[in-house]
Design a protein around this motif. Structure first.
Motif, mmCIF file in Angstrom:
data_model
loop_
_atom_site.group_PDB
_atom_site.id
_atom_site.type_symbol
_atom_site.label_atom_id
_atom_site.label_comp_id
_atom_site.label_asym_id
_atom_site.label_seq_id
_atom_site.Cartn_x
_atom_site.Cartn_y
_atom_site.Cartn_z
ATOM 1 N N THR A 10 0.889 -1.104 0.054
ATOM 2 C CA THR A 10 -0.039 -0.100 -0.179
ATOM 3 C C THR A 10 0.954 1.160 -0.060
ATOM 4 O O THR A 10 1.734 1.412 0.939
ATOM 5 N N GLN A 11 0.739 2.308 -0.854
ATOM 6 C CA GLN A 11 1.200 3.372 -0.963
ATOM 7 C C GLN A 11 0.590 4.367 -0.360
ATOM 8 O O GLN A 11 -0.687 4.725 -0.657
ATOM 9 N N HIS A 12 0.995 5.088 0.751
ATOM 10 C CA HIS A 12 0.250 6.118 1.389
ATOM 11 C C HIS A 12 0.646 7.515 0.877
ATOM 12 O O HIS A 12 1.375 7.710 0.349
ATOM 13 N N ASP A 70 1.911 9.853 2.318
ATOM 14 C CA ASP A 70 3.039 10.704 3.051
ATOM 15 C C ASP A 70 4.364 10.160 2.322
ATOM 16 O O ASP A 70 5.477 9.971 2.967
ATOM 17 N N THR A 87 5.242 6.836 2.165
ATOM 18 C CA THR A 87 5.660 5.724 2.587
ATOM 19 C C THR A 87 4.832 4.380 2.007
ATOM 20 O O THR A 87 3.780 4.411 1.482
ATOM 21 N N THR A 116 3.780 0.431 2.656
ATOM 22 C CA THR A 116 3.723 -0.658 3.963
ATOM 23 C C THR A 116 3.564 -2.101 3.125
ATOM 24 O O THR A 116 2.531 -2.227 2.302
ATOM 25 N N THR A 127 7.957 -1.701 6.396
ATOM 26 C CA THR A 127 7.393 -0.214 5.959
ATOM 27 C C THR A 127 8.627 0.452 5.265
ATOM 28 O O THR A 127 9.664 0.554 6.139
ATOM 29 N N ARG A 151 10.265 3.813 3.771
ATOM 30 C CA ARG A 151 10.212 5.473 3.816
ATOM 31 C C ARG A 151 11.161 6.100 2.716
ATOM 32 O O ARG A 151 12.349 5.607 2.644
#
Length: 73
Positions: A10-12, A14, A16, A18, A28, A30
């Motif tokens: 999953t691309q968030h 912010d 990051t 996961t 995770t 970053r």
């Protein structure tokens, strides 16, 4: 050797990423590592890339270890 399966990422917002294996989070990422991971996922087999990035893949020595005298039952 069976192919890895069960990984998702999953691309968030912010920036990051996961990576999960089944229901559990595996790692995770970053910053530049997340960017590098996303580039590799686009080029290659996503399941293999995620297995490699999480460290959850076969190393090639399992057969040798299984045949070692102390591991024979």
């Amino acid at each position: 050797m069976p192919r890895p399966h069960g990984f998702t990422y999953t691309q968030h917002p912010d920036d990051t990423v996961t990576i999960t294996h089944g229901p559990r989070p595996a790692t995770t990422l970053r910053g530049p590592r997340a960017t590098q991971f996303l580039a590799e996922v686009e080029k290659g087999d996503p399941q293999l890339v995620m297995a490699r990035w999480t460290g959850n893949y076969k190393h090639g020595n399992e057969r040798t270890a299984r045949n070692h005298p102390r591991n024979r039952h």
